[in-house]
Design a protein around this motif. Structure first.
Motif, mmCIF file in Angstrom:
data_model
loop_
_atom_site.group_PDB
_atom_site.id
_atom_site.type_symbol
_atom_site.label_atom_id
_atom_site.label_comp_id
_atom_site.label_asym_id
_atom_site.label_seq_id
_atom_site.Cartn_x
_atom_site.Cartn_y
_atom_site.Cartn_z
ATOM 1 N N ASP A 1 0.959 -1.135 0.379
ATOM 2 C CA ASP A 1 -0.283 0.044 0.117
ATOM 3 C C ASP A 1 1.409 1.292 0.005
ATOM 4 O O ASP A 1 1.722 0.843 0.400
ATOM 5 C CB ASP A 1 -0.934 -0.052 1.399
ATOM 6 N N ILE A 2 0.336 2.225 -0.416
ATOM 7 C CA ILE A 2 1.084 3.741 -0.229
ATOM 8 C C ILE A 2 1.476 4.409 0.873
ATOM 9 O O ILE A 2 2.055 4.693 1.610
ATOM 10 C CB ILE A 2 1.276 4.207 -1.615
ATOM 11 N N SER A 3 -0.413 5.070 1.017
ATOM 12 C CA SER A 3 -1.135 5.765 1.634
ATOM 13 C C SER A 3 -0.948 5.929 2.891
ATOM 14 O O SER A 3 -1.544 5.086 2.796
ATOM 15 C CB SER A 3 -1.957 7.144 0.854
ATOM 16 N N GLY A 4 -0.438 6.281 4.080
ATOM 17 C CA GLY A 4 0.162 5.761 5.133
ATOM 18 C C GLY A 4 0.935 4.404 5.631
ATOM 19 O O GLY A 4 0.900 4.364 6.704
ATOM 20 N N VAL A 5 1.353 4.123 4.656
ATOM 21 C CA VAL A 5 2.571 3.231 4.601
ATOM 22 C C VAL A 5 3.996 4.138 4.018
ATOM 23 O O VAL A 5 5.049 3.720 4.688
ATOM 24 C CB VAL A 5 1.977 2.377 4.080
ATOM 25 N N LEU A 6 3.653 4.540 3.149
ATOM 26 C CA LEU A 6 4.945 5.154 2.590
ATOM 27 C C LEU A 6 5.562 6.168 2.565
ATOM 28 O O LEU A 6 6.262 6.718 2.838
ATOM 29 C CB LEU A 6 5.365 4.820 0.618
ATOM 30 N N GLY B 1 -0.449 -3.176 4.193
ATOM 31 C CA GLY B 1 -0.963 -2.325 4.682
ATOM 32 C C GLY B 1 -1.350 -1.197 5.648
ATOM 33 O O GLY B 1 -0.908 -2.126 7.005
ATOM 34 N N ASP B 2 -2.108 -0.690 5.662
ATOM 35 C CA ASP B 2 -2.399 -0.058 7.086
ATOM 36 C C ASP B 2 -3.215 0.258 7.267
ATOM 37 O O ASP B 2 -4.540 0.997 8.906
ATOM 38 C CB ASP B 2 -1.876 1.996 7.284
ATOM 39 N N ASP B 3 -4.663 -0.496 6.053
ATOM 40 C CA ASP B 3 -5.751 -0.020 6.541
ATOM 41 C C ASP B 3 -6.298 -1.601 7.354
ATOM 42 O O ASP B 3 -5.928 -2.615 6.066
ATOM 43 C CB ASP B 3 -6.557 -0.296 5.467
ATOM 44 N N GLU C 1 -8.761 -3.438 7.057
ATOM 45 C CA GLU C 1 -10.198 -4.129 6.080
ATOM 46 C C GLU C 1 -9.944 -3.525 4.715
ATOM 47 O O GLU C 1 -9.760 -4.837 4.185
ATOM 48 C CB GLU C 1 -11.639 -3.217 6.365
ATOM 49 N N ASN C 2 -9.496 -2.914 4.042
ATOM 50 C CA ASN C 2 -9.292 -2.790 2.706
ATOM 51 C C ASN C 2 -7.824 -3.575 2.233
ATOM 52 O O ASN C 2 -7.925 -4.382 1.325
ATOM 53 C CB ASN C 2 -9.346 -1.297 2.201
ATOM 54 N N ASP C 3 -7.138 -3.539 3.405
ATOM 55 C CA ASP C 3 -5.270 -4.334 2.990
ATOM 56 C C ASP C 3 -5.412 -4.898 3.679
ATOM 57 O O ASP C 3 -5.193 -6.571 2.870
ATOM 58 C CB ASP C 3 -4.383 -2.792 3.203
ATOM 59 N N VAL C 4 -5.607 -5.278 4.715
ATOM 60 C CA VAL C 4 -5.288 -6.947 5.174
ATOM 61 C C VAL C 4 -6.349 -7.465 5.011
ATOM 62 O O VAL C 4 -6.524 -8.499 4.313
ATOM 63 C CB VAL C 4 -5.269 -7.066 6.981
ATOM 64 N N GLY C 5 -7.476 -7.280 5.054
ATOM 65 C CA GLY C 5 -8.892 -8.632 5.255
ATOM 66 C C GLY C 5 -8.809 -8.737 3.975
ATOM 67 O O GLY C 5 -8.909 -9.842 3.654
ATOM 68 N N GLY C 6 -8.868 -7.862 3.142
ATOM 69 C CA GLY C 6 -9.414 -8.078 1.509
ATOM 70 C C GLY C 6 -7.982 -9.296 0.666
ATOM 71 O O GLY C 6 -8.928 -9.720 0.472
ATOM 72 N N ALA C 7 -6.474 -8.766 1.677
ATOM 73 C CA ALA C 7 -6.143 -9.943 0.664
ATOM 74 C C ALA C 7 -5.867 -11.066 1.463
ATOM 75 O O ALA C 7 -5.569 -11.811 0.427
ATOM 76 C CB ALA C 7 -4.079 -9.031 1.485
ATOM 77 N N GLN C 8 -6.533 -11.235 2.885
ATOM 78 C CA GLN C 8 -6.864 -12.434 3.282
ATOM 79 C C GLN C 8 -7.591 -13.531 2.457
ATOM 80 O O GLN C 8 -7.648 -14.484 2.256
ATOM 81 C CB GLN C 8 -6.855 -12.415 5.028
ATOM 82 N N LEU D 1 0.125 -8.110 6.535
ATOM 83 C CA LEU D 1 0.299 -7.257 7.900
ATOM 84 C C LEU D 1 0.388 -5.564 7.934
ATOM 85 O O LEU D 1 0.425 -5.463 6.765
ATOM 86 C CB LEU D 1 1.978 -7.201 7.277
ATOM 87 N N GLN D 2 -0.142 -5.703 8.830
ATOM 88 C CA GLN D 2 -0.852 -4.361 9.042
ATOM 89 C C GLN D 2 0.625 -3.324 9.872
ATOM 90 O O GLN D 2 0.885 -3.540 10.811
ATOM 91 C CB GLN D 2 -1.742 -4.219 10.015
ATOM 92 N N VAL D 3 0.519 -2.230 8.885
ATOM 93 C CA VAL D 3 2.095 -1.251 10.155
ATOM 94 C C VAL D 3 1.085 -0.455 10.604
ATOM 95 O O VAL D 3 -0.365 -0.539 11.485
ATOM 96 C CB VAL D 3 2.392 -0.265 8.454
ATOM 97 N N ARG D 4 1.584 -0.179 11.525
ATOM 98 C CA ARG D 4 1.538 0.853 12.332
ATOM 99 C C ARG D 4 1.574 2.711 12.213
ATOM 100 O O ARG D 4 1.754 3.235 13.120
ATOM 101 C CB ARG D 4 2.066 0.341 14.283
ATOM 102 N N THR D 5 1.639 2.607 10.933
ATOM 103 C CA THR D 5 1.592 4.348 10.721
ATOM 104 C C THR D 5 -0.012 4.634 10.147
ATOM 105 O O THR D 5 -0.879 3.686 9.612
ATOM 106 C CB THR D 5 2.970 3.872 9.594
ATOM 107 N N GLY D 6 -0.262 5.928 9.074
ATOM 108 C CA GLY D 6 -0.824 5.875 8.516
ATOM 109 C C GLY D 6 -2.467 6.132 9.633
ATOM 110 O O GLY D 6 -2.023 6.717 10.566
ATOM 111 N N LYS D 7 -3.492 5.585 8.765
ATOM 112 C CA LYS D 7 -4.600 5.639 10.234
ATOM 113 C C LYS D 7 -4.296 4.916 10.891
ATOM 114 O O LYS D 7 -5.699 4.344 11.665
ATOM 115 C CB LYS D 7 -5.757 5.528 9.287
ATOM 116 N N TYR D 8 -3.493 3.674 10.561
ATOM 117 C CA TYR D 8 -3.601 2.571 12.387
ATOM 118 C C TYR D 8 -3.686 3.542 13.840
ATOM 119 O O TYR D 8 -3.012 4.398 13.988
ATOM 120 C CB TYR D 8 -2.318 2.199 12.614
#
Lengths: 251, 251
Positions: B22-27, B218-220, B222-229, B236-243
Motif C-alpha cells: 500500500d502507498i498512502s499511510g505506509v510509504l 498496508g495500514d487498513d 479492512e481494505n488491505d489486510v482483510g481483502g488480501a486474506q 501485515l498491518q503497519v502501525r503508521t498512517g491511519k493505524y
C-alpha cells in the motif's frame, strides 16, 4: 365476506378521531423560492378542522425553526399554528437535556435558534439535520472528526429521509449524510423524527388520540406510512410530493 | 508444537516471492502540501527491490493520475514507476469499456485524465472516487439525480475506504459518500479497488506470483489486510498512517 369487510371498514372510518398530516410534499412543495402549495391542500386543512376531527402536523422539516416554517405556511393560506406542529428539533432538545448531551450541530443555519438554550461547549455528540448548503466537504469532515474522537460516539439524526422533492428537483435528504457518518465512524445513529415510534407517539399524545383512532397522511412510504403502521396507526400515501408510481420511478 | 510452528513459519517465509505494498499511510502521509514520506520507507523500498523479491504497489489512490502520483513519490526519493502501480481508475476503465458504460464522474479533478478515452456522453452509470473538495452538496445532488433517473442505476466506487489520514488530520474517504448514494438510491455499489478480490488478483497476476507466495502490507485492517486474506494472501498491518491502537482509538 365483502359485505362484512365493508361493515368493518365503515366502523373503522367512524372510529377515526384524529389525523396526522405530513407537510412537505403533502401540503406544499418546498423550494429555494419558498415553495408552492399543492392544489386543494389549503382548503383540505380548513375542511378537516371544520369536520371536528383532531388534527396535528407531523413533519421532519429541519430547514427552519417551527416559527419561521409556520409563518411561511400561514402566508400560503394554511390554517396552522406552531402549537399544532410536531417536529424533530424540539424533540431532540428534550433528549439532549435529559441525557446531558452537548451537541455539535450539522444543521441548516435557520434551524440553529431551536437549540438556543442547549449547551454546545465541548461537544459530546453530533446532531445532524437537513443541512442543505451546509453539507460541505469541510463541515462533514469536521463532524466526522468530532465523532471519531469521542470515547463513545453519539450521532443523533433529525429524520432519516433518503431524498425529497423541491421545486427545482430531487435533493439528498439527511439520511444519506447520516449513512456516510455511520459508515465512517462505525456507529448507528439515533433517529429523532419520523419513522421513530417515539415521535409518532408524542404527536398522538399531544393530539390526545390513541393510534387505533388516528390516520397518518404522507408522501413517504417508509417514514410516513411504514412508521405510522408500526405504531398501530393506519396510514395513507398521497400521490404528490416525492411519490412516484412504479412506472415513473425510473423515467 | 512451538518448534513445529517455528518450522512452518520459516518454511512460509522462504516461500514468499512477492510483496504488495500500500502507498498512502505506509510509504507516506498525504496532505494538501503534497505529503511527507514516512521515516525509513524510501530505504525499505530500495532494500526490498535489492533482495530480489517481486514488488508491486497496490493503492486505492484516486486523487491523481498514476503519472502524477508516481512523479510525486519519485520526488520524495522512492524507486517507483507507473508500470509498478495497480490503481482503481485504470481497472474501472477496463470495466466501463467491457460493459459499454458511459460514466458520470464524481472524482477529483486530477483523476479525470485517466478517463480521457472513455465516452461520457449521456451517462448510464456514476463513477465515484475520492473527490475531496469536489464532494460538494451540488455535485452530490447531481450524481444522485442521475443515478435515481436510470432504469437500472449502476454505481461504481473506486475503493470503499471509511477515512484516511492527511498531514492536517483525518478525512472522510470515498466509502462514506458511496454509502450516502447507495442509501438514497437503494442500490449497491460495485467496488473497484481494495478490498475487491478481483483487484488483488490482477495485482498478483501483474506481478506473476500466486497468492500463497505473496504478502500484502498496508495500514487498513479492512481494505488491505482483510481483502488480501480473503484472496488467499497473508497480510501485515503497519502501525503508521491511519493505524490506531485500541487505546488511542478514542482519545
Amino acid at each position: 365476506a365483502a359485505e362484512a369487510g365493508g361493515r368493518e371498514m365503515a366502523a373503522w372510518a367512524r372510529a377515526v378521531r384524529g389525523l396526522l398530516l405530513d407537510i412537505s410534499g403533502v401540503l406544499y412543495d418546498s423550494g429555494g423560492d419558498g415553495g408552492v402549495p399543492i392544489a386543494g391542500s389549503v382548503d383540505a386543512v380548513r375542511r378537516i378542522k371544520a369536520s371536528g376531527l383532531k388534527l396535528r402536523f407531523c413533519t421532519n422539516e429541519t430547514q427552519a425553526t417551527r416559527e419561521k416554517f409556520v409563518k411561511k405556511l400561514q402566508g400560503m393560506g394554511f390554517d396552522i399554528s406552531v402549537a399544532e406542529v410536531t417536529a424533530p428539533a424540539p424533540a431532540a432538545c428534550r433528549i439532549l437535556k435529559e441525557r446531558s448531551l452537548r451537541p455539535h450541530l450539522l444543521v441548516h443555519n435557520d434551524l440553529v435558534p431551536e437549540f438556543a438554550e442547549i449547551d454546545k461547549a465541548n461537544p459530546n455528540c453530533v446532531v445532524i439535520g437537513d443541512a442543505a448548503e451546509n453539507f460541505t466537504y469541510a463541515n462533514l469532515n469536521e463532524a466526522f472528526r468530532l465523532l471519531i474522537g469521542m470515547e463513545k460516539p453519539v450521532l443523533i439524526s433529525l429524520g432519516r429521509g433518503r431524498y425529497y422533492k423541491e421545486t427545482d428537483g430531487l435533493k439528498l435528504d439527511v439520511g444519506a449524510y447520516m449513512k456516510a457518518l455511520e459508515y465512517a465512524c462505525d456507529v448507528q445513529a439515533e433517529v429523532v423524527g419520523k419513522p421513530a415510534k417515539m415521535f409518532f407517539e408524542s404527536a398522538l399524545a399531544e393530539m390526545g388520540v390513541p393510534p387505533q383512532q388516528a390516520i397518518m397522511i404522507g408522501d413517504d412510504i417508509e417514514n410516513d406510512v411504514g412508521g405510522a403502521q408500526r405504531c398501530g396507526m393506519r396510514a395513507l400515501q398521497v400521490r404528490t410530493g416525492k411519490y412516484r408510481s412504479v412506472h415513473s420511478l425510473h423515467p
